[in-house]
Design a protein around this motif. Sequence first.
Motif, PDB file in Angstrom:
ATOM      1  N   LYS A  56       0.928  -1.335  -0.148  1.00  0.00           N
ATOM      2  CA  LYS A  56       0.016  -0.066   0.133  1.00  0.00           C
ATOM      3  C   LYS A  56       0.749   1.244  -0.094  1.00  0.00           C
ATOM      4  O   LYS A  56       0.547   2.181  -0.756  1.00  0.00           O
ATOM      5  CB  LYS A  56      -0.787   0.110   1.358  1.00  0.00           C
ATOM      6  N   GLU A  57       1.704   1.367   0.771  1.00  0.00           N
ATOM      7  CA  GLU A  57       2.767   2.568   0.918  1.00  0.00           C
ATOM      8  C   GLU A  57       3.534   2.887  -0.195  1.00  0.00           C
ATOM      9  O   GLU A  57       3.501   3.954  -0.753  1.00  0.00           O
ATOM     10  CB  GLU A  57       3.768   2.214   2.107  1.00  0.00           C
ATOM     11  N   GLU A  58       3.898   1.724  -1.036  1.00  0.00           N
ATOM     12  CA  GLU A  58       4.541   1.951  -2.203  1.00  0.00           C
ATOM     13  C   GLU A  58       3.627   2.597  -3.316  1.00  0.00           C
ATOM     14  O   GLU A  58       4.030   3.351  -4.128  1.00  0.00           O
ATOM     15  CB  GLU A  58       5.374   0.683  -2.679  1.00  0.00           C
ATOM     16  N   LEU A  59       2.400   1.731  -3.276  1.00  0.00           N
ATOM     17  CA  LEU A  59       1.573   2.190  -4.261  1.00  0.00           C
ATOM     18  C   LEU A  59       1.099   3.855  -4.069  1.00  0.00           C
ATOM     19  O   LEU A  59       1.095   4.541  -5.101  1.00  0.00           O
ATOM     20  CB  LEU A  59       0.430   1.259  -4.065  1.00  0.00           C
ATOM     21  N   LEU A  60       0.796   4.061  -2.684  1.00  0.00           N
ATOM     22  CA  LEU A  60       0.539   5.426  -2.436  1.00  0.00           C
ATOM     23  C   LEU A  60       1.534   6.436  -2.963  1.00  0.00           C
ATOM     24  O   LEU A  60       1.309   7.627  -3.416  1.00  0.00           O
ATOM     25  CB  LEU A  60       0.243   5.482  -1.198  1.00  0.00           C
ATOM     26  N   ASN A  61       2.965   5.993  -2.733  1.00  0.00           N
ATOM     27  CA  ASN A  61       4.127   6.968  -3.043  1.00  0.00           C
ATOM     28  C   ASN A  61       4.036   7.062  -4.534  1.00  0.00           C
ATOM     29  O   ASN A  61       4.365   8.137  -5.086  1.00  0.00           O
ATOM     30  CB  ASN A  61       5.267   6.385  -2.514  1.00  0.00           C
ATOM     31  N   GLN A  62       3.783   5.903  -5.192  1.00  0.00           N
ATOM     32  CA  GLN A  62       3.867   5.925  -6.936  1.00  0.00           C
ATOM     33  C   GLN A  62       2.624   6.881  -7.260  1.00  0.00           C
ATOM     34  O   GLN A  62       3.123   7.668  -8.355  1.00  0.00           O
ATOM     35  CB  GLN A  62       3.684   4.416  -7.343  1.00  0.00           C
ATOM     36  N   ILE A  63       1.532   6.725  -6.669  1.00  0.00           N
ATOM     37  CA  ILE A  63       0.329   7.596  -7.377  1.00  0.00           C
ATOM     38  C   ILE A  63       0.641   9.123  -6.849  1.00  0.00           C
ATOM     39  O   ILE A  63       0.677   9.850  -8.109  1.00  0.00           O
ATOM     40  CB  ILE A  63      -0.758   7.021  -6.397  1.00  0.00           C
ATOM     41  N   GLU A  64       1.276   9.301  -5.692  1.00  0.00           N
ATOM     42  CA  GLU A  64       1.459  10.944  -5.559  1.00  0.00           C
ATOM     43  C   GLU A  64       2.817  11.256  -6.483  1.00  0.00           C
ATOM     44  O   GLU A  64       2.655  12.490  -6.874  1.00  0.00           O
ATOM     45  CB  GLU A  64       2.176  10.752  -4.035  1.00  0.00           C
ATOM     46  N   LYS A  65       3.838  10.371  -6.477  1.00  0.00           N
ATOM     47  CA  LYS A  65       4.789  10.819  -7.581  1.00  0.00           C
ATOM     48  C   LYS A  65       4.162  11.099  -9.157  1.00  0.00           C
ATOM     49  O   LYS A  65       4.639  12.152  -9.697  1.00  0.00           O
ATOM     50  CB  LYS A  65       5.773   9.649  -7.742  1.00  0.00           C
ATOM     51  N   GLU A  66       3.360  10.363  -9.600  1.00  0.00           N
ATOM     52  CA  GLU A  66       2.819  10.389 -10.920  1.00  0.00           C
ATOM     53  C   GLU A  66       1.878  11.887 -10.882  1.00  0.00           C
ATOM     54  O   GLU A  66       1.837  12.532 -11.824  1.00  0.00           O
ATOM     55  CB  GLU A  66       1.848   9.130 -11.254  1.00  0.00           C
ATOM     56  N   ARG A  67       1.129  12.058  -9.672  1.00  0.00           N
ATOM     57  CA  ARG A  67       0.243  13.223  -9.678  1.00  0.00           C
ATOM     58  C   ARG A  67       1.161  14.731  -9.677  1.00  0.00           C
ATOM     59  O   ARG A  67       0.977  15.524 -10.454  1.00  0.00           O
ATOM     60  CB  ARG A  67      -0.280  13.361  -8.187  1.00  0.00           C
TER      61      ARG A  67
END
Length: 97
Positions: A56-67
């Motif tokens: 979950k943390e990695e996915l959230l970080n990835q989503i934030e980075k893409e944003r």
Amino acid sequence: MVMKKRLSKRTKLARKYSIKKKINEHNRKERRDAKKKPKSNRPKKDPGIPNSFPFKEELLNQIEKERQEKLEEKQRQKEARQAEKRKEKAKQKAAKA
């Protein structure tokens, strides 16, 4: 040139009332359908990522980075458009002077 005689706009009352009746039937049908299937303009809510998801943390970080990347790209495009406008204005001033 001979002027044509205009047709009268009078209608038979039977026709007038039948049209009114059809309009009422149509409106009633529309209201009934609207009650059966309420239309909502609100978009469906995103359920998000469940807490039991392993990364979950990695996915959230990835989503934030893409944003952030999207925002930066948007900003670069905006600056490029503004620079293009400035160049156009400078050209117009030079041509005018």
